[in-house]
Write an enzyme that holds these catalytic residues in place. Structure first.
Site, PDB file in Angstrom:
ATOM      1  N   ARG A  43       0.879  -1.172   0.000  1.00 43.05           N
ATOM      2  CA  ARG A  43       0.000   0.000   0.000  1.00 43.05           C
ATOM      3  C   ARG A  43       0.909   1.212   0.000  1.00 43.05           C
ATOM      4  O   ARG A  43       1.850   1.290   0.788  1.00 43.05           O
ATOM      5  CB  ARG A  43      -0.876  -0.024   1.261  1.00 43.05           C
ATOM      6  CG  ARG A  43      -1.695   1.217   1.499  1.00 43.05           C
ATOM      7  CD  ARG A  43      -2.914   1.224   0.594  1.00 43.05           C
ATOM      8  NE  ARG A  43      -3.934   2.153   1.009  1.00 43.05           N
ATOM      9  CZ  ARG A  43      -3.914   3.457   0.785  1.00 43.05           C
ATOM     10  NH1 ARG A  43      -2.893   4.002   0.183  1.00 43.05           N
ATOM     11  NH2 ARG A  43      -4.904   4.208   1.169  1.00 43.05           N
ATOM     12  N   GLU A  51     -11.365   4.363  -5.506  1.00 37.62           N
ATOM     13  CA  GLU A  51     -11.697   2.937  -5.494  1.00 37.62           C
ATOM     14  C   GLU A  51     -12.027   2.491  -6.917  1.00 37.62           C
ATOM     15  O   GLU A  51     -12.382   3.310  -7.769  1.00 37.62           O
ATOM     16  CB  GLU A  51     -12.885   2.678  -4.560  1.00 37.62           C
ATOM     17  CG  GLU A  51     -12.616   3.043  -3.117  1.00 37.62           C
ATOM     18  CD  GLU A  51     -11.552   2.180  -2.463  1.00 37.62           C
ATOM     19  OE1 GLU A  51     -11.400   0.995  -2.830  1.00 37.62           O
ATOM     20  OE2 GLU A  51     -10.861   2.698  -1.571  1.00 37.62           O
ATOM     21  N   ARG A  85      -0.917  -5.389   4.708  1.00 35.55           N
ATOM     22  CA  ARG A  85      -0.137  -4.858   3.585  1.00 35.55           C
ATOM     23  C   ARG A  85       1.043  -4.053   4.123  1.00 35.55           C
ATOM     24  O   ARG A  85       0.909  -3.322   5.112  1.00 35.55           O
ATOM     25  CB  ARG A  85      -0.998  -3.948   2.704  1.00 35.55           C
ATOM     26  CG  ARG A  85      -2.179  -4.639   2.076  1.00 35.55           C
ATOM     27  CD  ARG A  85      -3.065  -3.669   1.337  1.00 35.55           C
ATOM     28  NE  ARG A  85      -3.616  -2.675   2.267  1.00 35.55           N
ATOM     29  CZ  ARG A  85      -4.554  -1.804   1.956  1.00 35.55           C
ATOM     30  NH1 ARG A  85      -5.054  -1.765   0.737  1.00 35.55           N
ATOM     31  NH2 ARG A  85      -5.003  -0.948   2.861  1.00 35.55           N
TER      32      ARG A  85
END
Length: 169
Positions: A43, A51, A85
């Site tokens: 990330r 999104e 992440r």
């Protein structure tokens, strides 16, 4: 602590191959030697991109792919998020010098292209210099109405996600 990716615990940045792009702020990287690869989800630190189903979501993903897909990236990952992440600053060689040093801050490039927001809520995790660069890049992208700033009223992804949660039964 044993379940955390090895990369997140590394003190020094690592060079990895970007093998996947999930959206405008998340990639999959393959690190390590042939036969002993570690695949990690990364990330980007300092940005939040639309999104996938949000306006500009697909364009943001494509822009990130153009910058990093199948390229070696230097990952500096000081932490792991709640989804496991690695949260990283990602650097690649610029298109103008593909065999050169990894001097292009990909998160900053995404903000400059108008394909991501500077994620102010996490700005404390950036250096003062990075905060200034990201803030200026977002200001310039807005002023030039590039990327998602072409929209009359672009909705930040954190609001988009919140809206989705409140509308669910």
């Amino acid at each position: 602590m044993l379940s955390l990716p090895v990369l997140a615990q590394a003190a020094e940045p690592r060079t990895c191959l970007v093998v996947g792009v999930s959206d405008g702020d998340t990639i999959t990287a393959r690190c390590g030697a042939a036969g002993d690869y570690e695949q990690i989800k990364v990330r980007f630190n300092g940005i939040d991109a639309p999104e996938r189903k949000q306006p500009f979501g697909q364009r943001s993903k494509e822009a990130l792919s153009d910058l990093v897909y199948m390229k070696e990236a230097q990952l500096d990952c000081p932490k792991v998020d709640r989804y496991g992440r690695s949260v990283c600053k990602v650097m690649v060689a610029p298109a103008s010098a593909p065999a050169g040093r990894k001097t292009l801050d990909v998160g900053l490039a995404m903000v400059t292209l108008g394909m991501a927001w500077w994620y102010r809520a996490y700005s404390r995790e950036q250096t003062a210099e990075e905060r200034g660069q990201y803030e200026f890049a977002e200001f310039e992208a807005k002023a030039k109405r590039v990327g998602l700033w072409r929209d009359e009223d672009p909705m930040p992804p954190w609001n988009w996600r919140q809206m989705g949660r409140t509308e669910r039964p």
